[in-house]
Design a protein around this motif. Structure first.
Motif, PDB file in Angstrom:
ATOM      1  N   LEU A   1     -41.264 -13.458 -13.625  1.00  0.00           N
ATOM      2  CA  LEU A   1     -41.424 -12.219 -13.097  1.00  0.00           C
ATOM      3  C   LEU A   1     -40.928 -12.374 -11.630  1.00  0.00           C
ATOM      4  O   LEU A   1     -41.461 -13.287 -11.042  1.00  0.00           O
ATOM      5  CB  LEU A   1     -42.872 -11.493 -13.203  1.00  0.00           C
ATOM      6  N   ARG A   2     -40.166 -11.437 -11.286  1.00  0.00           N
ATOM      7  CA  ARG A   2     -39.871 -11.556  -9.747  1.00  0.00           C
ATOM      8  C   ARG A   2     -39.956  -9.988  -9.178  1.00  0.00           C
ATOM      9  O   ARG A   2     -39.741  -9.060 -10.034  1.00  0.00           O
ATOM     10  CB  ARG A   2     -38.349 -12.049  -9.646  1.00  0.00           C
ATOM     11  N   LEU A   3     -40.413 -10.081  -8.006  1.00  0.00           N
ATOM     12  CA  LEU A   3     -40.238  -8.889  -7.148  1.00  0.00           C
ATOM     13  C   LEU A   3     -39.432  -9.035  -6.141  1.00  0.00           C
ATOM     14  O   LEU A   3     -39.498  -9.904  -5.231  1.00  0.00           O
ATOM     15  CB  LEU A   3     -41.560  -8.409  -6.548  1.00  0.00           C
ATOM     16  N   THR A   4     -38.306  -8.102  -6.246  1.00  0.00           N
ATOM     17  CA  THR A   4     -37.141  -8.633  -4.979  1.00  0.00           C
ATOM     18  C   THR A   4     -37.136  -7.372  -4.176  1.00  0.00           C
ATOM     19  O   THR A   4     -37.572  -6.130  -4.540  1.00  0.00           O
ATOM     20  CB  THR A   4     -35.892  -8.899  -5.886  1.00  0.00           C
ATOM     21  N   THR A   5     -36.366  -7.551  -2.959  1.00  0.00           N
ATOM     22  CA  THR A   5     -35.935  -6.290  -2.186  1.00  0.00           C
ATOM     23  C   THR A   5     -34.501  -5.826  -2.780  1.00  0.00           C
ATOM     24  O   THR A   5     -34.072  -6.180  -3.854  1.00  0.00           O
ATOM     25  CB  THR A   5     -35.366  -6.973  -0.825  1.00  0.00           C
ATOM     26  N   LEU A   6     -34.237  -4.568  -2.156  1.00  0.00           N
ATOM     27  CA  LEU A   6     -33.319  -4.067  -2.803  1.00  0.00           C
ATOM     28  C   LEU A   6     -31.890  -4.860  -2.598  1.00  0.00           C
ATOM     29  O   LEU A   6     -31.058  -4.362  -3.332  1.00  0.00           O
ATOM     30  CB  LEU A   6     -32.899  -2.582  -1.849  1.00  0.00           C
ATOM     31  N   SER A   7     -31.874  -5.793  -1.862  1.00  0.00           N
ATOM     32  CA  SER A   7     -30.466  -6.587  -1.492  1.00  0.00           C
ATOM     33  C   SER A   7     -30.700  -7.995  -2.288  1.00  0.00           C
ATOM     34  O   SER A   7     -29.644  -8.640  -2.370  1.00  0.00           O
ATOM     35  CB  SER A   7     -30.455  -7.025   0.042  1.00  0.00           C
ATOM     36  N   GLY A   8     -31.839  -7.816  -3.122  1.00  0.00           N
ATOM     37  CA  GLY A   8     -31.769  -9.222  -4.026  1.00  0.00           C
ATOM     38  C   GLY A   8     -32.566 -10.414  -3.463  1.00  0.00           C
ATOM     39  O   GLY A   8     -32.726 -11.337  -4.089  1.00  0.00           O
ATOM     40  N   GLN A   9     -33.364 -10.341  -2.509  1.00  0.00           N
ATOM     41  CA  GLN A   9     -34.111 -11.206  -1.855  1.00  0.00           C
ATOM     42  C   GLN A   9     -35.479 -11.196  -2.469  1.00  0.00           C
ATOM     43  O   GLN A   9     -36.087 -10.256  -2.774  1.00  0.00           O
ATOM     44  CB  GLN A   9     -34.208 -11.387  -0.335  1.00  0.00           C
ATOM     45  N   VAL A  10     -36.024 -12.395  -3.176  1.00  0.00           N
ATOM     46  CA  VAL A  10     -37.109 -12.709  -3.751  1.00  0.00           C
ATOM     47  C   VAL A  10     -38.237 -12.404  -3.085  1.00  0.00           C
ATOM     48  O   VAL A  10     -38.341 -13.223  -1.922  1.00  0.00           O
ATOM     49  CB  VAL A  10     -37.149 -14.150  -4.303  1.00  0.00           C
ATOM     50  N   LEU A  11     -39.192 -11.780  -3.083  1.00  0.00           N
ATOM     51  CA  LEU A  11     -40.294 -11.625  -2.601  1.00  0.00           C
ATOM     52  C   LEU A  11     -41.776 -12.388  -3.086  1.00  0.00           C
ATOM     53  O   LEU A  11     -42.427 -12.658  -2.480  1.00  0.00           O
ATOM     54  CB  LEU A  11     -40.896  -9.916  -2.396  1.00  0.00           C
ATOM     55  N   ALA A  12     -41.566 -12.221  -4.333  1.00  0.00           N
ATOM     56  CA  ALA A  12     -42.799 -12.829  -5.039  1.00  0.00           C
ATOM     57  C   ALA A  12     -42.431 -13.036  -6.502  1.00  0.00           C
ATOM     58  O   ALA A  12     -41.748 -12.426  -7.163  1.00  0.00           O
ATOM     59  CB  ALA A  12     -43.951 -11.698  -5.108  1.00  0.00           C
ATOM     60  N   THR A  13     -43.217 -13.889  -7.026  1.00  0.00           N
ATOM     61  CA  THR A  13     -42.703 -14.402  -8.323  1.00  0.00           C
ATOM     62  C   THR A  13     -44.125 -14.919  -9.367  1.00  0.00           C
ATOM     63  O   THR A  13     -45.141 -14.915  -8.765  1.00  0.00           O
ATOM     64  CB  THR A  13     -42.109 -15.627  -8.433  1.00  0.00           C
ATOM     65  N   ILE A  14     -43.846 -14.962 -10.838  1.00  0.00           N
ATOM     66  CA  ILE A  14     -44.939 -15.560 -11.488  1.00  0.00           C
ATOM     67  C   ILE A  14     -44.258 -16.158 -12.631  1.00  0.00           C
ATOM     68  O   ILE A  14     -43.288 -15.642 -13.071  1.00  0.00           O
ATOM     69  CB  ILE A  14     -45.674 -14.163 -12.159  1.00  0.00           C
ATOM     70  N   GLY A  15     -44.927 -17.050 -12.945  1.00  0.00           N
ATOM     71  CA  GLY A  15     -44.299 -17.577 -14.205  1.00  0.00           C
ATOM     72  C   GLY A  15     -43.422 -19.062 -14.001  1.00  0.00           C
ATOM     73  O   GLY A  15     -43.088 -19.127 -12.767  1.00  0.00           O
ATOM     74  N   GLN A  16     -42.519 -19.428 -14.783  1.00  0.00           N
ATOM     75  CA  GLN A  16     -41.852 -20.635 -14.753  1.00  0.00           C
ATOM     76  C   GLN A  16     -40.362 -20.069 -14.141  1.00  0.00           C
ATOM     77  O   GLN A  16     -39.695 -19.300 -15.195  1.00  0.00           O
ATOM     78  CB  GLN A  16     -41.758 -21.498 -16.020  1.00  0.00           C
ATOM     79  N   GLN A  17     -40.062 -20.142 -13.092  1.00  0.00           N
ATOM     80  CA  GLN A  17     -38.817 -19.630 -12.581  1.00  0.00           C
ATOM     81  C   GLN A  17     -37.511 -20.610 -12.897  1.00  0.00           C
ATOM     82  O   GLN A  17     -37.671 -22.023 -12.958  1.00  0.00           O
ATOM     83  CB  GLN A  17     -38.937 -19.410 -10.920  1.00  0.00           C
TER      84      GLN A  17
END
Length: 452
Positions: free
Chosen positions: A110-126
């Motif tokens: 899982l990823r939470l990203t900005t509107l421009s696509g920058q990663v803010l936070a993650t869960i799991g095997q990226q």
């Protein structure tokens, strides 16, 4: 059949075409199966990701306050959420939580990203080796530097006030799925040749079964042609020699003898041709022309009266055992039924020594009419019983030639019985006689009618 080049070539061609067509069908089915599996697996994967992302989307949005800001409520909702730049591990109790526990499973992230696509936070095997700025298309298939593929979905998140917050991305590794497809491809690629080998063996065996009736018919036709030519050759040769002798005849008596020989051979030829024409009609099912009720009592009595003189000349006694107060009727061709019984009775007279007895019995069972012709003749050897109904077959060829027979009588009688949906069976012992039994359907009889 294996020694006949024509049938062997036809058998090979038939088996080859069968293998070719079956192989083509199996290939089409294999490709179709592979495409169906791909479609179904992709559909299932999309359904799972859509369900999971939809649940998380609806759960997260009520807690979002400022764009690109992750508050404590979001962290509580997603335990183990790892912010950008942190090294994190999922809590031990995360498996007990339905939503976050999914991302502890191998392959999910899982990823939470900005509107421009920058990663803010993650869960799991990226995915490893991917750019920090990633695509935010709704459905996307991404690849890591090590060649691993991922299928991901991106959903827009909004704050409580309706502002665009960023994106929620959920993905799953396709390694397991690709391995499954690779195994399926391998099974199809290796299974097709193996299946073709099995089909080839089966087609070779089936082609033999398919060709066997044709070969038997071909062999019988060859045998029939050979026997017919042999039977015709003898009287024709006699006629030829007799005609030549007539040119050298010196008196009227010798001419009359030659004429008598010619007359006798002509009768033999006429009888043989008539039998051959009858057999041809039976084979072509152009047999019945005058179907009507037949009284078998009268038919047998007429035959006994007609053959009485022949039996007396042979020193044979004809006896009958017929129902007294009952007329046994059936639908059929009277002339052919007459000929069927006549052939069996004549056969018994010819093979019964002087002083013998031929007994004709007429009776009924629940389903059949039985006509038995029992003689006290010379009998038939056990090894010859299976062939006595073959065309041109003679038990004693020399004796048959003396009586003018061509070996077609029993064959014609059996063919007539079959055409009336019945059969003829025989029991015999050498030097004790034979019993021929005609079985004809008694109830609801419907004869084989000619084809239009």
């Amino acid at each position: 059949m294996n020694q006949n080049q024509i049938f062997n070539r036809t058998r090979r061609q038939l088996a080859g075409w069968y293998v070719l067509v079956t192989g083509l069908l199996l290939s089409i089915c294999g490709v179709g199966l592979y495409q169906v599996v791909i479609y179904s697996q992709e559909y299932i994967l999309r359904q799972k990701l859509e369900s999971l992302s939809g649940t998380l989307h609806d759960s997260i949005e009520p807690f979002l306050e400022q764009p690109n800001q992750i508050n404590n409520n979001v962290k509580k909702l997603l335990p183990g959420l790892c912010l950008k730049g942190q090294v994190c591990q999922l809590p031990k109790d995360v498996e007990k939580r339905h939503i976050a526990g999914v991302f502890q499973q191998e392959g999910y992230y899982l990823r939470l990203t900005t509107l421009s696509g920058q990663v803010l936070a993650t869960i799991g095997q990226q995915p490893q080796g991917m750019n920090q700025k990633i695509s935010i298309e709704f459905w996307q298939q991404v690849n890591s530097n090590n060649g691993e593929s991922f299928y991901q979905i991106s959903l827009l998140l909004r704050t409580q006030t309706g502002l665009r917050w960023g994106y929620l991305q959920i993905g799953r590794s396709m390694v397991e799925w690709n391995n499954y497809l690779m195994t399926l491809r391998l099974l199809l690629i290796l299974g097709l040749p193996l299946a073709m080998l099995l089909v080839g063996g089966a087609s070779w065996w089936l082609s033999r079964l398919a060709m066997r009736p044709i070969y038997e018919s071909y062999r019988q036709m060859q045998q029939f042609t050979s026997d017919a030519a042999h039977e015709l050759r003898t009287p024709l040769a006699v006629l030829q020699s007799t005609i030549e002798e007539m040119g050298l005849a010196k008196d009227l008596e010798e001419v009359e003898q030659n004429l008598e020989i010619m007359k006798r051979q002509n009768r033999r030829l006429s009888s043989l041709v008539t039998d051959l024409l009858l057999i041809s009609k039976i084979d072509q099912q152009k047999f019945f022309t005058n179907i009507q009720p037949c009284c078998l009592n009268e038919l047998i009595l007429d035959l006994v009266e007609e053959l009485e003189e022949l039996a007396l000349s042979a020193g044979v006694t004809l006896k009958t055992d017929l129902p007294i107060n009952e007329s046994i009727m059936m639908m059929g061709e009277p002339s052919q039924l007459y000929r069927m019984v006549s052939n069996l009775m004549t056969n018994g007279i010819q093979y019964t020594p002087s002083g013998g007895i031929i007994n004709i019995t007429l009776s009924c069972t629940e389903n059949y009419i039985l006509i038995q012709i029992q003689d006290t003749g010379i009998g038939i050897a056990p090894e010859e019983l299976p062939r006595i109904f073959d065309r041109f077959y003679r038990v004693q060829s020399d004796r048959c030639r003396l009586t003018g027979g061509a070996g077609l009588g029993l064959s014609i009688a059996q063919a007539i019985a079959h055409a009336h949906r019945g059969r003829i069976t025989v029991k015999s012992q050498l030097a004790q006689g034979s019993v021929f039994t005609i079985e004809l359907p008694y109830q609801n009889f419907s004869p084989v009618l000619p084809k239009n």
